[in-house]
Design a protein around this motif. Structure first.
Motif, PDB file in Angstrom:
ATOM      1  N   THR A  33       0.830  -1.203   0.000  1.00  0.00           N
ATOM      2  CA  THR A  33       0.000   0.000   0.000  1.00  0.00           C
ATOM      3  C   THR A  33       0.862   1.250   0.000  1.00  0.00           C
ATOM      4  OG1 THR A  33      -0.294  -0.176   2.390  1.00  0.00           O
ATOM      5  CG2 THR A  33      -2.076  -0.999   1.014  1.00  0.00           C
ATOM      6  N   LEU A  56       1.889   1.841  -3.560  1.00  0.00           N
ATOM      7  CA  LEU A  56       0.772   2.266  -4.402  1.00  0.00           C
ATOM      8  C   LEU A  56       0.267   3.664  -4.065  1.00  0.00           C
ATOM      9  CD1 LEU A  56      -1.217  -1.076  -4.439  1.00  0.00           C
ATOM     10  CD2 LEU A  56       0.109  -0.088  -6.312  1.00  0.00           C
ATOM     11  N   ARG A  57       0.744   4.202  -2.987  1.00  0.00           N
ATOM     12  CA  ARG A  57       0.260   5.504  -2.517  1.00  0.00           C
ATOM     13  C   ARG A  57       0.657   6.593  -3.507  1.00  0.00           C
ATOM     14  NH1 ARG A  57       1.357   7.214   3.658  1.00  0.00           N
ATOM     15  NH2 ARG A  57      -0.278   8.750   3.823  1.00  0.00           N
ATOM     16  N   GLN A  58      -0.326   7.366  -3.941  1.00  0.00           N
ATOM     17  CA  GLN A  58      -0.068   8.497  -4.830  1.00  0.00           C
ATOM     18  C   GLN A  58      -0.617   9.760  -4.181  1.00  0.00           C
ATOM     19  OE1 GLN A  58      -1.828   7.248  -8.526  1.00  0.00           O
ATOM     20  NE2 GLN A  58       0.034   6.222  -9.164  1.00  0.00           N
ATOM     21  N   GLU A  89      -3.349   9.784  -2.359  1.00  0.00           N
ATOM     22  CA  GLU A  89      -4.094   9.415  -1.156  1.00  0.00           C
ATOM     23  C   GLU A  89      -3.331   9.861   0.086  1.00  0.00           C
ATOM     24  OE1 GLU A  89      -4.838   6.803  -4.507  1.00  0.00           O
ATOM     25  OE2 GLU A  89      -3.027   7.007  -3.346  1.00  0.00           O
ATOM     26  N   VAL A 118      -5.770   4.211   0.232  1.00  0.00           N
ATOM     27  CA  VAL A 118      -5.148   3.376  -0.800  1.00  0.00           C
ATOM     28  C   VAL A 118      -5.865   2.037  -0.872  1.00  0.00           C
ATOM     29  CG1 VAL A 118      -3.025   2.219  -1.532  1.00  0.00           C
ATOM     30  CG2 VAL A 118      -2.893   4.481  -0.495  1.00  0.00           C
ATOM     31  N   ARG A 119      -6.102   1.413   0.266  1.00  0.00           N
ATOM     32  CA  ARG A 119      -6.789   0.112   0.296  1.00  0.00           C
ATOM     33  C   ARG A 119      -8.181   0.206  -0.297  1.00  0.00           C
ATOM     34  NH1 ARG A 119      -6.142  -1.074   6.171  1.00  0.00           N
ATOM     35  NH2 ARG A 119      -8.284  -1.704   5.953  1.00  0.00           N
ATOM     36  N   LYS A 148      -9.314   2.378  -2.466  1.00  0.00           N
ATOM     37  CA  LYS A 148      -9.195   2.611  -3.901  1.00  0.00           C
ATOM     38  C   LYS A 148      -8.858   1.306  -4.629  1.00  0.00           C
ATOM     39  CE  LYS A 148      -6.868   5.692  -7.142  1.00  0.00           C
ATOM     40  NZ  LYS A 148      -5.899   6.785  -7.256  1.00  0.00           N
ATOM     41  N   CYS A 149      -7.971   0.508  -4.057  1.00  0.00           N
ATOM     42  CA  CYS A 149      -7.594  -0.774  -4.660  1.00  0.00           C
ATOM     43  C   CYS A 149      -8.754  -1.766  -4.632  1.00  0.00           C
ATOM     44  CB  CYS A 149      -6.387  -1.372  -3.953  1.00  0.00           C
ATOM     45  SG  CYS A 149      -4.870  -0.465  -4.242  1.00  0.00           S
ATOM     46  N   ALA A 159      -3.919  -0.824  -9.714  1.00  0.00           N
ATOM     47  CA  ALA A 159      -2.921  -1.204  -8.705  1.00  0.00           C
ATOM     48  C   ALA A 159      -2.107  -2.391  -9.196  1.00  0.00           C
ATOM     49  CB  ALA A 159      -3.595  -1.531  -7.386  1.00  0.00           C
TER      50      ALA A 159
END
Length: 68
Positions: free
Chosen positions: A36, A39-41, A43, A49-50, A52-53, A60
């Motif tokens: 996570t 993957l954080r952008q 957010e 993040v979770r 959104k995924c 992702a």
């Protein structure tokens, strides 16, 4: 890392704590927090993040190098 794992996954309160599976749970939460973080952008939190995924996992997966 400990704070994030305890906050996001309630690791200290988990039922597996103290059993042989507790070590497995620790490894899995380490992986989850690390992924996570990667993957954080835009957010602000790991929870965002979770979420959104969960809503759309394909972007992702692509960012992690999986073919979708």
């Amino acid at each position: 890392l400990h704070w994030a794992k305890d906050r996001e996954y309630e690791e200290d309160k988990h039922a597996l704590q103290g059993s042989g599976l507790g070590k497995v749970w620790t490894v899995l939460t380490n992986i989850a927090v690390s992924l996570t973080g990667l993957l954080r952008q835009e957010e602000r939190t790991l929870l965002e993040v979770r979420e959104k995924c969960q809503a759309d996992p394909c972007p992702a997966a692509k960012r992690l190098g999986f073919k979708t």
